[in-house]
Design an enzyme around this catalytic site. Structure first.
Site, PDB file in Angstrom:
ATOM      1  N   SER A  48     -11.219  -0.852  -0.267  1.00 43.96           N
ATOM      2  CA  SER A  48      -9.932  -0.907   0.423  1.00 43.96           C
ATOM      3  C   SER A  48     -10.112  -1.206   1.901  1.00 43.96           C
ATOM      4  O   SER A  48      -9.248  -1.814   2.534  1.00 43.96           O
ATOM      5  CB  SER A  48      -9.200   0.437   0.290  1.00 43.96           C
ATOM      6  OG  SER A  48      -8.485   0.513  -0.912  1.00 43.96           O
ATOM      7  N   ASP A  99       0.847  -1.200   0.000  1.00 42.28           N
ATOM      8  CA  ASP A  99       0.000   0.000   0.000  1.00 42.28           C
ATOM      9  C   ASP A  99       0.879   1.247   0.000  1.00 42.28           C
ATOM     10  O   ASP A  99       1.972   1.232  -0.575  1.00 42.28           O
ATOM     11  CB  ASP A  99      -0.932  -0.047   1.220  1.00 42.28           C
ATOM     12  CG  ASP A  99      -2.297   0.530   0.927  1.00 42.28           C
ATOM     13  OD1 ASP A  99      -2.377   1.757   0.745  1.00 42.28           O
ATOM     14  OD2 ASP A  99      -3.268  -0.238   0.873  1.00 42.28           O
ATOM     15  N   ASN A 129     -14.096   0.433  -6.591  1.00 39.26           N
ATOM     16  CA  ASN A 129     -15.133   1.387  -6.182  1.00 39.26           C
ATOM     17  C   ASN A 129     -15.869   1.987  -7.365  1.00 39.26           C
ATOM     18  O   ASN A 129     -16.404   3.087  -7.273  1.00 39.26           O
ATOM     19  CB  ASN A 129     -14.485   2.518  -5.362  1.00 39.26           C
ATOM     20  CG  ASN A 129     -13.772   2.000  -4.139  1.00 39.26           C
ATOM     21  OD1 ASN A 129     -14.154   0.981  -3.564  1.00 39.26           O
ATOM     22  ND2 ASN A 129     -12.716   2.690  -3.733  1.00 39.26           N
ATOM     23  N   HIS A 169      -3.502   6.025   3.524  1.00 42.04           N
ATOM     24  CA  HIS A 169      -4.331   4.888   3.144  1.00 42.04           C
ATOM     25  C   HIS A 169      -3.800   3.574   3.713  1.00 42.04           C
ATOM     26  O   HIS A 169      -4.536   2.780   4.310  1.00 42.04           O
ATOM     27  CB  HIS A 169      -4.394   4.839   1.621  1.00 42.04           C
ATOM     28  CG  HIS A 169      -5.276   3.786   1.040  1.00 42.04           C
ATOM     29  ND1 HIS A 169      -4.842   2.493   0.797  1.00 42.04           N
ATOM     30  CD2 HIS A 169      -6.565   3.825   0.638  1.00 42.04           C
ATOM     31  CE1 HIS A 169      -5.818   1.792   0.251  1.00 42.04           C
ATOM     32  NE2 HIS A 169      -6.890   2.576   0.147  1.00 42.04           N
TER      33      HIS A 169
END
Length: 877
Positions: free
Chosen positions: A580, A335, A498, A403
């Site tokens: 996520s 990530d 998404n 994130h």
């Protein structure tokens, strides 16, 4: 494509378009059959002619803008248009009329209504698309599905929000009305309606235009030859970097130039990659695709008490069952890295991830590099890969800034009496930074990170890998890298995306990952969560626009975060939503399972998911996969040992069109229990419908086959049947086999709307050289051009439903020769070309390894609007 061929723009004489009454889609809400197939068409005597077939069950809205233009619009508001079920329909709406420019107009069509038969297990999906020409009025519409008892479901349709509605669970087949009404002030837009079974819902209506790095490519060589040494056979390679396992990142000579524009740079890169694919020794060559973090709309809020997501998946009970949740299990988070109060050092992590005291220290750096970010996304002050996975922040409070910290906290935030807690708070985190500035990363960096983890010794290698990132590109080299991880015993979890559509997102859509969608606190699919028949299961991802548990607050996922205001780094917490956020819930639960049984493999986990052993069913398979992850069920499944269970390939029986036979391969997982289990498989007789004949073959090696034939097509419908078997311990178990029936759809009733057929130049400009229009005749289109000069041409056809002067835009029907998505030029010589065959559809092929992105593709430009008459613009029901 032959880019060197140049052809002047001739004036071509068009034969009269072969036309027939268009009507407006036709069809029937009842079942159809395939009797009376139309005879082969008689092609005109012309220089270039052919047939455009229409994808099965395709229909067109009867009053598109093109229908108004040609004075053929048929009102479907007072008298709903009948559709087959399943179906695929393209349509057009606008609450007002006006003009794009002096040539192209749009027309008011405020409402479309359709009638069709539906049953439990089917899904009505509607997606909207803006015109290719910019307009001030934003498209927006209300979608309603109803039957004789009233409304079944509603939704608001916009180009960024699709609508998905299904009949009530267990409902018998009955007639429904689908109403799509443009809101006041809404501009023109296209839409597609897809009605299908849950297991067949994975459609894309746009050509992929995926972000990638200019002047870079990721290649796999046939041998471990150093790329620098092979530069003599690799065109225009300036430099290279080995990523691992024979995979290299190569850079194009910058001296070649790109004329300065971003668009041209992308096109030049794609042309270079086509050359690389032809070079000796190159097995695969792809763009260096950009990946993005899959979180949306953060809501900074550190309230631990709002972790509604854990009771939703029965996690507290699972914690009690395992005692020390996640202990000894290693989870790699690929990530943006993780928060550090001093990001220039590989230390001082978020206190909920590493508090440095007796409560735990669960961050480990195990590779030579823990930061693989390169290029413009690398803003941590280092040049290229380094040991420090600290997130340098981006000075903004957006969803990508910390994130990876949020994802890591959901997996393994410590139980240290402050802040939040993770699903597996005693697991060991392996933070791997592959996403940089704005949550963006590259294919090459991700592959390099995966292979570095695979190369670790078994004691250091992660048990689980979480990928809360994605792209629309199906990179064969990324899939291979993930397979290397799976072969090394790593469980790979990926966020489903998404988009809020059924468009495939990778790596989640690869068969060798566990694809996770998102639900809100009410166990409903989050409005943004991607779905389709490639989805494996769902987990809490939040939806800030909803309050599914009626606690008075939006459903967001609270986890660890950070602040970098004024370049001072301070630990914090935040509420985010996104797939996520859903994926790390599953990674954490897998950590609890792996703690119980360290031999669990990815195929075994996927088999358990498909059996429903780890989830609570929520309805449509396309919307929810196998259902919502249940931590207690998962831990119990691992405690019991996976035992032996059946798996089938494919997972369901499929009957469509005139196909009334199908076969499934039945295997046992783990395979060493095959001899004990496979002979015990039987078909539960009372689960087989009377209209279906089934039989089981004898064992053929490690496989048995289930053969099924429909004996009464008029009675066939969606249902399921059951297989029974005994595991190695002699316990009776069952496996449900969905039966998907899509019989009918007379070919002669298929209609994708009026098509414009173009001959397009075979150079880089793609200029239209000739144009004709055709309408459906007996479920297909016949086209012809005369006096075609010798040369190379692209042949394309499609609808212009919003009459903006472009065909083949998202949501419009399109056919390209020879294959939609992979157009190639055809060569016209002295002899006529006849018998050319294309297929048109509203769907678009996914970006597979053989294809390349379409940089900035906005459709094919028409030569002119037809007919050239001054038609009134206010022509509406």
């Amino acid at each position: 494509m032959s880019g060197s061929y140049s052809v002047s723009v001739p004036t071509l004489v068009l034969l009269a378009a072969v036309t027939a009454g268009c009507g407006g889609g036709g069809g029937s809400s009842g079942e159809e059959n395939d009797s009376g197939v139309a005879p082969p068409p008689v092609l005109p005597d012309a220089d270039l002619s052919g047939v455009i077939q229409i994808e099965a069950r395709t229909r067109s809205d009867s009053d598109t803008a093109t229908d108004f233009l040609f004075r053929e619009a048929t009102d479907n508001t007072s008298d709903p248009q009948d559709l087959p079920s399943p179906t695929l329909l393209g349509g057009y709406l606008s609450s007002q009329s006006g003009g794009y420019d002096s040539t192209y107009a749009f027309y008011a069509d405020r409402e479309d209504r359709f009638r069709l038969a539906l049953e439990s297990g089917q899904t009505v999906y509607v997606q909207a698309f803006e015109p290719g020409r910019g307009l001030l009025a934003a498209p927006e519409a209300d979608v309603t599905l109803s039957n004789v008892d009233g409304e079944v479901g509603t939704g608001v349709l916009t180009p960024t929000t699709a609508v998905s509605i299904e009949p009530p669970s267990g409902a018998a087949k009955q007639v429904y009305t689908l109403d799509i009404e443009s809101r006041a002030g809404s501009g023109p837009f296209r839409y597609v309606v897809s009605v299908n079974t849950a297991s067949a819902t994975s459609l894309s209506f746009s050509y992929p235009d995926v972000a990638f790095e200019s002047d870079q490519a990721v290649i796999t060589m046939a041998s471990p030859t150093v790329v620098n040494a092979a530069s003599a056979v690799l065109p225009a390679v300036a430099s290279s970097r080995e990523l691992g396992a024979g995979v290299w990142l190569v850079n194009r000579h910058s001296s070649l130039g790109t004329l300065g524009s971003t668009q041209t740079a992308k096109e030049a890169t794609l042309d270079w990659i086509r050359q690389l694919r032809e070079a000796p020794g190159v097995l695969a060559a792809e763009p260096n695709y950009q990946f993005r973090a899959l979180a949306v709309s953060p809501e900074t809020n550190p309230l631990y008490g709002r972790q509604w997501n854990y009771p939703l998946i029965n996690l507290p009970a699972a914690w009690q069952a395992v005692g020390t949740p996640g202990q000894g299990v290693r989870v790699a988070v690929l990530d943006t890295g993780i928060f550090s109060s001093s990001p220039n050092t590989a230390s001082d992590w978020h206190p909920d991830l590493d508090d440095g005291n007796s409560n735990g220290n669960n961050v480990a750096l195990v590779t030579s590099y823990s930061d693989f970010v390169t290029g413009e996304a690398d803003v941590d002050g280092e040049q290229g890969p380094d040991y420090n996975p600290a997130n340098p922040g981006n000075r903004r409070a957006d969803a990508t800034s910390f994130h990876g910290t949020h994802v890591a906290g959901t997996i393994a935030a410590l139980d240290n009496n402050h802040g939040g807690i993770g699903v597996a708070p005693e697991a060991t985190l392996l933070p791997i930074r592959v996403l940089g500035l704005d949550g963006m990363g590259s294919l090459s960096d991700i592959i390099a990170a995966i292979d570095a983890l695979v190369a670790l010794d078994e004691a250091s290698r992660p048990d689980i890998m979480n990928l809360s990132l994605g792209t629309e590109a199906a990179s064969v080299q990324l899939e291979s890298a993930i397979q290397r991880a799976v072969d090394a015993g790593i469980l790979v979890v990926a966020a489903a995306g998404n988009q809020g559509t059924s468009e495939r997102v990778y790596p989640a859509a690869f068969a060798n990952t566990i694809a996770v969608g998102a639900v809100d606190a009410g166990r409903r699919r989050a409005s943004y969560s991607s779905f389709g028949d490639w989805l494996d299961l769902v987990a809490p991802g939040g939806d800030a626009s909803r309050d599914g548990n009626n606690d008075g607050q939006g459903d967001v996922i609270i986890s660890t975060w950070g602040s970098d205001s004024g370049n001072v780094f301070t630990p914090a917490y935040a509420g985010l939503q996104g797939t996520s956020m859903a994926a790390p819930h599953v990674s954490g639960v897998l950590a609890l399972m792996r703690q119980q049984d360290e031999t669990l493999t990815q195929p075994a986990i996927l088999g358990l998911i498909r059996q429903g052993a780890l989830t609570d069913g929520l309805g449509s398979q396309a919307e929810y996969g196998a259902g919502l992850i249940n931590a207690l069920k998962a831990v119990n499944a691992a405690n019991d040992g996976i035992g032996a269970f059946l798996t089938t390939s494919p997972s369901s029986l499929q009957f469509g069109g005139s196909v009334t036979t199908d076969q499934l391969a039945i295997e046992v997982v783990p395979s060493n229990d095959t001899d004990a289990v496979l002979p015990s498989v039987t078909v539960k007789e009372d689960s087989v419908p009377a209209w279906l004949d089934v039989n089981l073959s004898q064992s053929q090696g490690n496989t048995r086959f289930l053969n099924a034939t429909i004996n009464d097509a008029s009675a066939a419908r969606q249902t399921e049947m059951t297989l029974e078997y005994k595991n190695a311990a002699g316990d009776l178990r069952t496996l449900a086999i969905p039966i998907n029936v899509q019989l009918g759809d007379q070919p002669a009733t298929r209609n994708a709307g009026r098509h414009f057929v173009l001959l397009v130049s075979a150079d880089e400009e793609r200029e239209p050289l000739a144009q004709t229009t055709v309408v459906a005749q007996n479920g297909r289109y016949v086209f012809a051009f005369d006096e075609v000069p010798d040369g190379e041409y692209f042949l394309v056809a499609g609808t212009d439903m919003d009459n903006d002067g472009f065909i083949c835009q998202s949501g419009e029907a399109c056919a390209e020769y020879p294959t939609n998505g992979l157009p190639q030029p055809l060569v016209k010589g002295d002899a006529p070309l006849s018998g050319i065959t294309l297929t048109t559809s509203f769907t678009r092929p996914s970006l597979e390894s053989a294809s390349l992105p379409r940089a900035g593709f906005r459709g094919y430009r028409l030569l002119s609007a037809e007919p050239e008459t001054d038609l009134p613009r206010e022509v509406s029901p």
